[in-house]
Design an enzyme around this catalytic site. Sequence first.
Site, PDB file in Angstrom:
ATOM      1  N   LYS A 278       0.832  -1.204   0.000  1.00 11.96           N
ATOM      2  CA  LYS A 278       0.000   0.000   0.000  1.00 11.96           C
ATOM      3  C   LYS A 278       0.866   1.254   0.000  1.00 11.96           C
ATOM      4  O   LYS A 278       2.034   1.245   0.392  1.00 11.96           O
ATOM      5  CB  LYS A 278      -0.940  -0.014   1.213  1.00 11.96           C
ATOM      6  CG  LYS A 278      -1.993  -1.133   1.170  1.00 11.96           C
ATOM      7  CD  LYS A 278      -3.057  -0.879   0.132  1.00 11.96           C
ATOM      8  CE  LYS A 278      -4.031  -2.038  -0.037  1.00 11.96           C
ATOM      9  NZ  LYS A 278      -4.917  -2.232   1.095  1.00 11.96           N
ATOM     10  N   ARG A 313      -3.285 -10.890   3.595  1.00  7.37           N
ATOM     11  CA  ARG A 313      -3.410 -10.813   2.138  1.00  7.37           C
ATOM     12  C   ARG A 313      -2.150 -10.141   1.589  1.00  7.37           C
ATOM     13  O   ARG A 313      -1.913  -8.951   1.842  1.00  7.37           O
ATOM     14  CB  ARG A 313      -4.676 -10.033   1.784  1.00  7.37           C
ATOM     15  CG  ARG A 313      -5.061 -10.047   0.310  1.00  7.37           C
ATOM     16  CD  ARG A 313      -6.410  -9.362   0.116  1.00  7.37           C
ATOM     17  NE  ARG A 313      -6.814  -9.374  -1.283  1.00  7.37           N
ATOM     18  CZ  ARG A 313      -6.467  -8.428  -2.163  1.00  7.37           C
ATOM     19  NH1 ARG A 313      -5.729  -7.404  -1.776  1.00  7.37           N
ATOM     20  NH2 ARG A 313      -6.871  -8.526  -3.422  1.00  7.37           N
TER      21      ARG A 313
END
Length: 336
Positions: A278, A313
């Site tokens: 991210k 994840r």
Amino acid sequence: MPHYRPIPRTDHARATTALPLAGGWCWFDTVEEMHRDAPPRLIPAQDVPAPMLTRLTSPRAPVTGLDMARPTLMGILNVTPDSFSDGGAHFDPDVALAGAEAMIAGGAGIIDIGGESTRPGASEVPVDEEIARTAPVIAALRQRSDVPISIDTRKAPVARAAHQAGASLVNDVAGFTFDPALAPFCAEMGLPVCVMHAQGTPDVMQTDPRYDNVALDIFDWLEERIAALEAAGIPRSRIIADPGIGFGKTLEHNLTLLHNLALFHGLGCAVLLGASRKRFIGTIGGTEEARHRAPGSIAVTLAGVAQGIQIHRVHDVAEMQEALKLWIAATVPAEN
């Protein structure tokens, strides 16, 4: 009404008053009682109301046959031409299949396949196109492996086609608020689900996101969505909660959530952390290109493991599996 965040520990010198955290590898004997209108305070675990203490300590049911008493890696396979993380490297079905097999070999316990980019600013993909991207890859992978497959979608027709092709879990970044037919379909098929928090849709979610108290606001939102899923016929034992790192959150919001991840065990279900590659990792770590953010992603993921988060994840599965093995060997006593 107070919220309760257990203080997770893994030290081999375990207190006699220690309680298991969600039946997993962490323990706790102290809880932070959190309030919206008063300062937090630390209390003994035994002082937590009994219903909440049961939620915090009860073992989580297996998900798609996977044991939630140990960390599980969910490999990310984006079959889109505009993925933020790899620039569409797996858009070709043959390349996607090879990528999935590599992740399984690297230690992925489940593969999450998505055909609609949810990066900031992304536009909605038509249903037929999303099915054309995902269903053939799922079917081909199912022929080669019995690894559980998750479909990353907001739409019931896509989930139906994915289930017919071999997917056994539905992961909805919209928290089952986008398509009213999706939750009833999952209930009908007996599918486990992952409900994720996002503030706004991908095209606008990073436009000035705001919260009164980001951790408590998201906990309450997930609690409401889980209750709605239960009312639709999906038991809490088949629900995974995801606070949605990076989805309608600033860097400061993301860090606050990471500091308070253990709070979400109070939902009484398995918790998923999806922080891999991210933007905030690149900002803090100084890595502009998403594909080079594996070291930062590993650091954040292990911080989640240290708080008892069951599912992670990730993009860089083999590297994460190696780091996880070393973290467990160096941190968790052998009897755990």
